[in-house]
Design a protein around this motif. Sequence first.
Motif, PDB file in Angstrom:
ATOM      1  N   MET A 137       0.828  -1.201   0.000  1.00 39.74           N
ATOM      2  CA  MET A 137       0.000   0.000   0.000  1.00 39.74           C
ATOM      3  C   MET A 137       0.867   1.257   0.000  1.00 39.74           C
ATOM      4  N   ALA A 138       1.945   1.229   0.756  1.00 37.62           N
ATOM      5  CA  ALA A 138       2.841   2.385   0.831  1.00 37.62           C
ATOM      6  C   ALA A 138       3.452   2.720  -0.523  1.00 37.62           C
ATOM      7  N   GLN A 139       3.690   1.716  -1.350  1.00 37.88           N
ATOM      8  CA  GLN A 139       4.238   1.994  -2.678  1.00 37.88           C
ATOM      9  C   GLN A 139       3.226   2.773  -3.519  1.00 37.88           C
ATOM     10  N   GLY A 140       1.943   2.484  -3.339  1.00 36.03           N
ATOM     11  CA  GLY A 140       0.909   3.268  -4.010  1.00 36.03           C
ATOM     12  C   GLY A 140       0.919   4.714  -3.538  1.00 36.03           C
ATOM     13  N   GLY A 141       1.069   4.907  -2.236  1.00 32.60           N
ATOM     14  CA  GLY A 141       1.166   6.259  -1.697  1.00 32.60           C
ATOM     15  C   GLY A 141       2.393   6.984  -2.223  1.00 32.60           C
ATOM     16  N   ARG A 142       3.471   6.269  -2.331  1.00 36.11           N
ATOM     17  CA  ARG A 142       4.711   6.823  -2.885  1.00 36.11           C
ATOM     18  C   ARG A 142       4.493   7.288  -4.329  1.00 36.11           C
ATOM     19  N   PHE A 143       3.783   6.470  -5.098  1.00 35.45           N
ATOM     20  CA  PHE A 143       3.481   6.788  -6.494  1.00 35.45           C
ATOM     21  C   PHE A 143       2.683   8.096  -6.584  1.00 35.45           C
ATOM     22  N   VAL A 144       1.636   8.210  -5.777  1.00 35.77           N
ATOM     23  CA  VAL A 144       0.765   9.389  -5.832  1.00 35.77           C
ATOM     24  C   VAL A 144       1.515  10.638  -5.376  1.00 35.77           C
ATOM     25  N   THR A 145       2.275  10.538  -4.298  1.00 34.58           N
ATOM     26  CA  THR A 145       2.980  11.728  -3.820  1.00 34.58           C
ATOM     27  C   THR A 145       4.058  12.160  -4.804  1.00 34.58           C
TER      28      THR A 145
ATOM     29  N   VAL B 167      -6.502   9.925 -13.547  1.00 39.67           N
ATOM     30  CA  VAL B 167      -7.300  10.937 -12.858  1.00 39.67           C
ATOM     31  C   VAL B 167      -8.750  10.617 -13.190  1.00 39.67           C
ATOM     32  N   GLU B 168      -9.480  10.130 -12.198  1.00 36.09           N
ATOM     33  CA  GLU B 168     -10.851   9.708 -12.425  1.00 36.09           C
ATOM     34  C   GLU B 168     -11.817  10.888 -12.456  1.00 36.09           C
ATOM     35  N   GLU B 169     -11.556  11.869 -11.588  1.00 36.95           N
ATOM     36  CA  GLU B 169     -12.526  12.943 -11.440  1.00 36.95           C
ATOM     37  C   GLU B 169     -11.847  14.189 -10.888  1.00 36.95           C
ATOM     38  N   LYS B 170     -12.308  15.345 -11.353  1.00 38.91           N
ATOM     39  CA  LYS B 170     -11.891  16.619 -10.780  1.00 38.91           C
ATOM     40  C   LYS B 170     -13.007  17.073  -9.843  1.00 38.91           C
ATOM     41  N   LEU B 171     -12.643  17.378  -8.610  1.00 36.94           N
ATOM     42  CA  LEU B 171     -13.597  17.812  -7.599  1.00 36.94           C
ATOM     43  C   LEU B 171     -13.478  19.315  -7.386  1.00 36.94           C
ATOM     44  N   GLU B 172     -14.322  19.830  -6.524  1.00 34.09           N
ATOM     45  CA  GLU B 172     -14.221  21.234  -6.133  1.00 34.09           C
ATOM     46  C   GLU B 172     -12.983  21.436  -5.271  1.00 34.09           C
ATOM     47  N   ASP B 173     -12.636  22.678  -5.041  1.00 32.67           N
ATOM     48  CA  ASP B 173     -11.516  23.031  -4.158  1.00 32.67           C
ATOM     49  C   ASP B 173     -10.177  22.482  -4.654  1.00 32.67           C
ATOM     50  N   LYS B 174     -10.034  22.347  -5.971  1.00 31.33           N
ATOM     51  CA  LYS B 174      -8.774  21.909  -6.589  1.00 31.33           C
ATOM     52  C   LYS B 174      -8.320  20.530  -6.122  1.00 31.33           C
ATOM     53  N   ARG B 175      -9.276  19.649  -5.914  1.00 31.74           N
ATOM     54  CA  ARG B 175      -8.958  18.263  -5.558  1.00 31.74           C
ATOM     55  C   ARG B 175      -9.281  17.367  -6.736  1.00 31.74           C
ATOM     56  N   VAL B 176      -8.515  16.277  -6.846  1.00 30.63           N
ATOM     57  CA  VAL B 176      -8.765  15.269  -7.877  1.00 30.63           C
ATOM     58  C   VAL B 176      -8.783  13.895  -7.238  1.00 30.63           C
ATOM     59  N   VAL B 177      -9.514  12.982  -7.868  1.00 30.79           N
ATOM     60  CA  VAL B 177      -9.518  11.581  -7.450  1.00 30.79           C
ATOM     61  C   VAL B 177      -8.631  10.822  -8.419  1.00 30.79           C
ATOM     62  N   VAL B 178      -7.647  10.130  -7.877  1.00 31.36           N
ATOM     63  CA  VAL B 178      -6.732   9.317  -8.674  1.00 31.36           C
ATOM     64  C   VAL B 178      -7.002   7.853  -8.348  1.00 31.36           C
TER      65      VAL B 178
ATOM     66  N   ARG C  16      -7.626   4.189  -4.350  1.00 30.03           N
ATOM     67  CA  ARG C  16      -8.009   5.560  -4.727  1.00 30.03           C
ATOM     68  C   ARG C  16      -7.372   6.557  -3.770  1.00 30.03           C
ATOM     69  N   ALA C  17      -6.994   7.677  -4.347  1.00 34.54           N
ATOM     70  CA  ALA C  17      -6.455   8.761  -3.540  1.00 34.54           C
ATOM     71  C   ALA C  17      -7.146  10.057  -3.930  1.00 34.54           C
ATOM     72  N   VAL C  18      -7.425  10.870  -2.946  1.00 35.62           N
ATOM     73  CA  VAL C  18      -7.895  12.235  -3.193  1.00 35.62           C
ATOM     74  C   VAL C  18      -6.690  13.127  -2.966  1.00 35.62           C
ATOM     75  N   VAL C  19      -6.401  13.936  -3.984  1.00 36.63           N
ATOM     76  CA  VAL C  19      -5.185  14.748  -3.972  1.00 36.63           C
ATOM     77  C   VAL C  19      -5.547  16.220  -4.099  1.00 36.63           C
ATOM     78  N   GLN C  20      -4.998  17.023  -3.201  1.00 35.14           N
ATOM     79  CA  GLN C  20      -5.195  18.473  -3.239  1.00 35.14           C
ATOM     80  C   GLN C  20      -4.104  19.076  -4.108  1.00 35.14           C
ATOM     81  N   LEU C  21      -4.492  19.691  -5.214  1.00 31.42           N
ATOM     82  CA  LEU C  21      -3.522  20.294  -6.111  1.00 31.42           C
ATOM     83  C   LEU C  21      -3.514  21.813  -5.965  1.00 31.42           C
ATOM     84  N   SER C  22      -2.482  22.431  -6.475  1.00 34.53           N
ATOM     85  CA  SER C  22      -2.355  23.906  -6.431  1.00 34.53           C
ATOM     86  C   SER C  22      -3.151  24.522  -7.558  1.00 34.53           C
TER      87      SER C  22
END
Length: 142
Positions: free
Chosen positions: A64-72, A109-120, A136-142
């Motif tokens: 699981m940590a390798q998936g987190g590493r990939f997303v970050t 990237v499955e979906e773009k959410l409000e507040d500059k977040r995306v679902v990966v 799945r990860a929810v990621v806060q982008l700039s």
Amino acid sequence: MAATIMYDEVEAGQQIPAVDYRVHRLDLVKYAGASGDFNTIHWNERYAKAVGLPDVIAHGMYTMAQGGRFVTAWAGDPAAVVDYGVRFSSMVVVPDDDEGATITISGVVEEKLEDKRVVVVLTARSGDSRVLSKARAVVQLS
């Protein structure tokens, strides 16, 4: 650290290229020390086979940590991941040789959410097996 991904630069359906993460038995021993999970199936081949496993297997949380590493790495900022979850669907078998095992992780990237977040959504495989599902990860982008 990779350049920070901007919200306006991504689209739903955008592919995130696959990355291979090598896993060797030494990695599992180090992870056992860091996590406190010294279950014998993660480092002793004789024991793992005696309980019906094909060989030593990686810790689920290591996988699981390798998936987190990939997303970050993709996001460019470890703090960008605001939610992350997986289900374990298969084992990562780690033979005692120079090759070890490989976990290949890709995403979309499955979906773009409000507040500059995306679902990966991630796909993680080792050999012919999908080792994480519903990753799945929810990621806060700039």
